[in-house]
Design a protein around this motif. Structure first.
Motif, PDB file in Angstrom:
ATOM      1  N   CYS A 140       0.830  -1.212   0.000  1.00 38.01           N
ATOM      2  CA  CYS A 140       0.000   0.000   0.000  1.00 38.01           C
ATOM      3  C   CYS A 140       0.860   1.256   0.000  1.00 38.01           C
ATOM      4  CB  CYS A 140      -0.914   0.000   1.226  1.00 38.01           C
ATOM      5  SG  CYS A 140      -2.182  -1.277   1.210  1.00 38.01           S
ATOM      6  N   GLY A 141       1.910   1.245   0.815  1.00 36.65           N
ATOM      7  CA  GLY A 141       2.791   2.408   0.865  1.00 36.65           C
ATOM      8  C   GLY A 141       3.503   2.662  -0.438  1.00 36.65           C
ATOM      9  N   THR A 142       3.882   1.601  -1.142  1.00 37.49           N
ATOM     10  CA  THR A 142       4.557   1.750  -2.437  1.00 37.49           C
ATOM     11  C   THR A 142       3.625   2.359  -3.473  1.00 37.49           C
ATOM     12  OG1 THR A 142       5.953  -0.169  -1.955  1.00 37.49           O
ATOM     13  CG2 THR A 142       5.806   0.520  -4.257  1.00 37.49           C
ATOM     14  N   VAL A 143       2.373   1.933  -3.473  1.00 32.16           N
ATOM     15  CA  VAL A 143       1.385   2.499  -4.405  1.00 32.16           C
ATOM     16  C   VAL A 143       1.239   3.993  -4.166  1.00 32.16           C
ATOM     17  CG1 VAL A 143      -1.053   2.530  -5.054  1.00 32.16           C
ATOM     18  CG2 VAL A 143       0.111   0.352  -4.703  1.00 32.16           C
ATOM     19  N   VAL A 144       1.047   4.384  -2.923  1.00 31.70           N
ATOM     20  CA  VAL A 144       0.864   5.803  -2.594  1.00 31.70           C
ATOM     21  C   VAL A 144       2.111   6.602  -2.949  1.00 31.70           C
ATOM     22  CG1 VAL A 144       0.469   7.444  -0.722  1.00 31.70           C
ATOM     23  CG2 VAL A 144      -0.809   5.292  -0.779  1.00 31.70           C
ATOM     24  N   GLN A 145       3.302   6.067  -2.631  1.00 29.53           N
ATOM     25  CA  GLN A 145       4.550   6.776  -2.915  1.00 29.53           C
ATOM     26  C   GLN A 145       4.751   6.977  -4.409  1.00 29.53           C
ATOM     27  OE1 GLN A 145       6.739   7.931  -0.524  1.00 29.53           O
ATOM     28  NE2 GLN A 145       7.901   8.926  -2.152  1.00 29.53           N
ATOM     29  N   ALA A 160       2.861  -2.970 -11.449  1.00 34.70           N
ATOM     30  CA  ALA A 160       1.408  -3.114 -11.475  1.00 34.70           C
ATOM     31  C   ALA A 160       0.699  -1.763 -11.495  1.00 34.70           C
ATOM     32  CB  ALA A 160       0.952  -3.931 -10.273  1.00 34.70           C
ATOM     33  N   VAL A 161       1.286  -0.762 -10.821  1.00 37.55           N
ATOM     34  CA  VAL A 161       0.617   0.531 -10.707  1.00 37.55           C
ATOM     35  C   VAL A 161       0.945   1.459 -11.878  1.00 37.55           C
ATOM     36  CG1 VAL A 161       2.378   1.870  -9.446  1.00 37.55           C
ATOM     37  CG2 VAL A 161      -0.041   2.192  -8.915  1.00 37.55           C
ATOM     38  N   ARG A 162       1.879   1.054 -12.725  1.00 35.43           N
ATOM     39  CA  ARG A 162       2.321   1.923 -13.818  1.00 35.43           C
ATOM     40  C   ARG A 162       1.181   2.411 -14.713  1.00 35.43           C
ATOM     41  NH1 ARG A 162       7.123  -0.658 -16.929  1.00 35.43           N
ATOM     42  NH2 ARG A 162       8.049  -0.428 -14.850  1.00 35.43           N
ATOM     43  N   PRO A 163       0.203   1.572 -15.090  1.00 38.78           N
ATOM     44  CA  PRO A 163      -0.878   2.073 -15.951  1.00 38.78           C
ATOM     45  C   PRO A 163      -1.725   3.183 -15.318  1.00 38.78           C
ATOM     46  CG  PRO A 163      -0.823  -0.324 -15.951  1.00 38.78           C
ATOM     47  CD  PRO A 163       0.103   0.124 -14.858  1.00 38.78           C
ATOM     48  N   LEU A 164      -1.669   3.307 -13.990  1.00 39.25           N
ATOM     49  CA  LEU A 164      -2.485   4.322 -13.324  1.00 39.25           C
ATOM     50  C   LEU A 164      -1.828   5.694 -13.309  1.00 39.25           C
ATOM     51  CD1 LEU A 164      -3.607   2.303 -10.167  1.00 39.25           C
ATOM     52  CD2 LEU A 164      -4.857   2.615 -12.306  1.00 39.25           C
ATOM     53  N   VAL A 165      -0.513   5.742 -13.546  1.00 41.25           N
ATOM     54  CA  VAL A 165       0.233   6.983 -13.347  1.00 41.25           C
ATOM     55  C   VAL A 165      -0.287   8.101 -14.250  1.00 41.25           C
ATOM     56  CG1 VAL A 165       2.491   8.087 -13.524  1.00 41.25           C
ATOM     57  CG2 VAL A 165       2.291   5.791 -12.551  1.00 41.25           C
ATOM     58  N   ALA A 166      -0.498   7.816 -15.512  1.00 44.00           N
ATOM     59  CA  ALA A 166      -0.909   8.853 -16.460  1.00 44.00           C
ATOM     60  C   ALA A 166      -2.296   9.397 -16.137  1.00 44.00           C
ATOM     61  CB  ALA A 166      -0.892   8.296 -17.876  1.00 44.00           C
ATOM     62  N   ARG A 167      -3.150   8.571 -15.516  1.00 43.22           N
ATOM     63  CA  ARG A 167      -4.519   8.987 -15.257  1.00 43.22           C
ATOM     64  C   ARG A 167      -4.731   9.448 -13.822  1.00 43.22           C
ATOM     65  NH1 ARG A 167      -5.258   3.942 -17.754  1.00 43.22           N
ATOM     66  NH2 ARG A 167      -6.027   3.046 -15.803  1.00 43.22           N
ATOM     67  N   PHE A 168      -3.682   9.386 -13.041  1.00 41.38           N
ATOM     68  CA  PHE A 168      -3.855   9.612 -11.607  1.00 41.38           C
ATOM     69  C   PHE A 168      -3.985  11.092 -11.276  1.00 41.38           C
ATOM     70  CE2 PHE A 168      -1.783  10.445  -7.467  1.00 41.38           C
ATOM     71  CZ  PHE A 168      -2.742   9.860  -6.669  1.00 41.38           C
TER      72      PHE A 168
END
Length: 247
Positions: free
Chosen positions: A24-29, A214-222
């Motif tokens: 969870c912390g890695t996703v938020v960071q 895993a979280v890379r696809p969310l970066v552009a839309r975040f």
């Protein structure tokens, strides 16, 4: 004789709690450039107190480097020298404090209070200009907080609160990664990085690149605001539970 790493690890349930906290912390960071320590520190202190803050700092290096590699072009490089200098001085100062509190009943209290202070800073809505002086001051504050608990992001987050999301996250992650390295060096010099902490960090380390991928696809839309209330709420709840148990 080969070393059995399992001998240095916490039991299964605390290990799983640490794994969840790291994920969870890695996703938020990655998405916001701040938050790993605020999520991981109180949860890991509740479930595996003997393994903090060293494990958090060791994993923080991987997270900071991994997050930066994916957005090197967005880093505001001219901001780094002043912030890095402050972070180094803060880490050295904190190492003296850490020698007195790590391994004692004071550490959970210190971590809980720093988490709550970090949440308060995040909610305060403060805004400061980005200058060499403010970068240095934020670096010193982040160095002290980060070395003691792994939570060094909020002072820099205040400076970058009005910067475009990708540049803000990339630059903060650069400060985060560097800060973890100097904090580890300071604690190691003080004799506070030990085998069990290294073993737990090694066992959890594969989760970091897997989560970053895993979280890379969310970066552009975040949008930074989308995850912020959840992250601050979890950090606050964990800190209050930790403080209640410690007192």
């Amino acid at each position: 004789m080969p070393v059995d790493i399992a001998e240095y690890l916490p039991p299964l349930l605390p290990w799983l709690a640490c794994a969840l906290a790291v994920t969870c912390g890695t996703v938020v960071q990655k998405l916001s450039g701040a938050g790993f320590g605020m999520i991981a520190a109180p949860i890991m202190t509740i479930t595996a107190p003997e393994w903090v803050p060293g494990t958090i700092l060791l994993l923080g290096v991987l997270i900071g480097i991994g997050a930066v590699l994916g957005a090197r072009d967005a880093i505001v490089r001219s901001d780094l020298p002043a912030g890095f200098s402050g972070r180094l001085i803060g880490a050295v100062l904190a190492a003296f404090v850490a020698s007195a509190v790590v391994g004692t009943d004071l550490l959970p209290v210190v971590i809980a209070l720093i988490v709550l202070f970090a949440v308060a800073l995040s909610l305060a809505g403060l805004s400061m200009p980005i200058t060499p002086q403010t970068l240095f001051g934020a670096g010193v504050t982040a160095g002290i907080m980060g070395t003691l608990t792994g939570i060094g992001a909020p002072p820099m987050a205040i400076l970058y609160s009005r910067v475009e999301a990708r540049r803000s996250a990339a630059t903060q992650n650069a400060f985060f990664g560097f800060g973890m390295i100097v904090s580890i060096g300071a604690l190691a010099f003080a004799g506070l990085i030990r085998g069990p902490q290294i073993a737990l960090a090694v066992s959890l380390a594969p989760l970091v690149p897997l989560t970053l991928i895993a979280v890379r696809p969310l970066v552009a839309r975040f949008e930074r605001g989308a995850i912020r209330p959840w992250a601050l709420g979890l950090a606050t709840l964990s800190a209050l539970i930790l403080l209640t148990k410690a007192l």
